[in-house]
Design a protein around this motif. Structure first.
Motif, short mmCIF file in Angstrom:
data_model
loop_
_atom_site.label_atom_id
_atom_site.label_comp_id
_atom_site.label_asym_id
_atom_site.label_seq_id
_atom_site.Cartn_x
_atom_site.Cartn_y
_atom_site.Cartn_z
N SER A 19 0.82 -1.21 0.00
CA SER A 19 0.00 0.00 0.00
C SER A 19 0.86 1.27 0.00
O SER A 19 0.43 2.30 -0.53
CB SER A 19 -0.95 0.00 1.20
OG SER A 19 -0.26 0.21 2.42
N LYS A 39 -0.01 3.69 -3.43
CA LYS A 39 -0.83 4.87 -3.21
C LYS A 39 -0.84 5.71 -4.49
O LYS A 39 0.21 5.99 -5.07
CB LYS A 39 -0.23 5.69 -2.05
CG LYS A 39 -1.07 6.89 -1.62
CD LYS A 39 -0.30 7.78 -0.67
CE LYS A 39 0.27 7.06 0.53
NZ LYS A 39 0.98 7.99 1.45
N ILE A 48 -5.49 -1.71 -1.16
CA ILE A 48 -5.38 -0.41 -1.85
C ILE A 48 -6.72 0.04 -2.42
O ILE A 48 -6.81 1.03 -3.07
CB ILE A 48 -4.34 -0.49 -2.98
CG1 ILE A 48 -4.71 -1.56 -4.02
CG2 ILE A 48 -2.95 -0.74 -2.41
CD1 ILE A 48 -3.82 -1.56 -5.23
#
Length: 327
Positions: free
Chosen positions: A281, A285, A327
């Motif tokens: 993650s 991003k 995510i």
């Protein structure tokens, strides 16, 4: 597909695994009704002749599509012994490197026109080791960047992007800081970027081949780990165009002619150092803003016995699903 080739050598106990069999292993994997969507391809023998004819390449694309799979990122054959040579070598070496990128772009164009490929980048590295780089860090980084700039112009002409995979075994990308310096010197954001691999970038934190760039010391706490991870990913994430899910147990590994680099261990390895979903993650991003449309797993230098075990594939697919959810 490169786990079937990287670190493999004919006549040893870890011979190459054919493209056909790697496709079979991929297509056979299923977790709770979910299967792999596609494969990334290694553009060299015995999987793919970099000079493959248009007709043979289209037939290969038909075969892959016949398994219900697409094609994503492509690995250009940029190393000595394939098509290419060192990105920081002589003019002749650099010319070979650029030729390898050109051949990869040609294959990418045909796969795109076929329809089997809808996402991905072309993967490169410097095709030489840090032992040669360290003799002249600034000068050698400049040479690599100049070669990458020329390669980026070739790729852009085909509508492609290049991603340099950061590994401790590649000159000018053997630490997170050296990798960032090389990308900034190349100065082609969105065209020449970074391919982040969880196993390789874990060793960036410890400064394995570059102690001066270490962000952690052995015995670190969890809080120290995530603080260091944020520093590394904040630096490299804006450049990240491609991503590999992987696990690392804190050790290095090399087989065949491949130098030691971050060990890819099983996704469920009890000695694994990474919370795969959480670590991913940090890299992913705003991934869509950087044009990342798929993620890949990397099992380079897994033993053939490990790759023949269906559980290996199931566990990594489970890990990838966990990344998608995170995510």
């Amino acid at each position: 597909m490169w786990p079937g080739l990287v670190g493999k050598e004919p006549g040893t106990d870890h011979p190459p695994i054919s493209l056909d069999h790697m496709l079979e292993l991929t297509a056979a994997t299923e977790v709770n009704g979910r299967k792999f969507d596609g494969v990334d391809l290694f553009l060299f023998h015995p999987h793919t002749d970099p000079d493959i004819s248009d007709d043979d390449l289209k037939a290969m694309a038909d075969k892959i599509a016949g398994y219900g799979l697409g094609v994503g990122s492509l690995v250009a054959p940029i190393w000595p012994g394939t098509v290419g040579a060192s990105a920081m070598g002589s003019a002749e070496d650099q010319g070979k490197f650029l030729l390898a990128v050109e051949k990869a772009c040609r294959i990418a164009k045909i796969l795109n026109e076929h329809g089997v490929r809808k996402s991905g980048v072309i993967r490169i590295d410097s095709a030489t080791g840090p032992a040669e780089w360290v003799n002249d860090p600034a000068g050698n980084t400049k040479k690599i960047a100049e070669t990458f700039q020329k390669a980026g112009k070739i790729a852009a002409g085909y509508g492609e992007r290049l991603a340099a995979e950061g590994e401790i075994c590649w000159a000018g990308m053997h630490s997170w800081k050296a990798m960032l310096d090389t990308l900034e010197a190349t100065a082609m954001p969105g065209v020449v970027g970074f391919q982040a691999d969880l196993a390789h970038t874990y060793l960036y934190l410890l400064g394995y081949n570059a102690p001066e760039a270490a962000l952690l010391q052995e015995g670190y706490t969890e809080e120290e780990f995530w603080s260091a991870y944020k520093i590394m990913t904040d630096g490299l994430r804006p450049w990240t165009l491609d991503f590999h899910v992987a696990q690392n147990d804190g050790s290095v590994h090399g087989t065949g002619s491949h130098d030691k680099t971050g060990r890819h261990c099983l996704a469920d390895d009890p000695n694994g150092k990474l919370d795969i979903a959480r670590a991913s993650s940090y890299w992913l991003k705003d991934a869509a803003d950087r044009g990342i449309q798929h993620i890949c797993w990397d099992g380079c230098m897994f033993s053939n016995e490990t790759l023949e075990n269906p559980k290996t594939w199931e566990h990594i697919l489970e890990a990838m699903i966990s990344v998608e959810k995170a995510i």
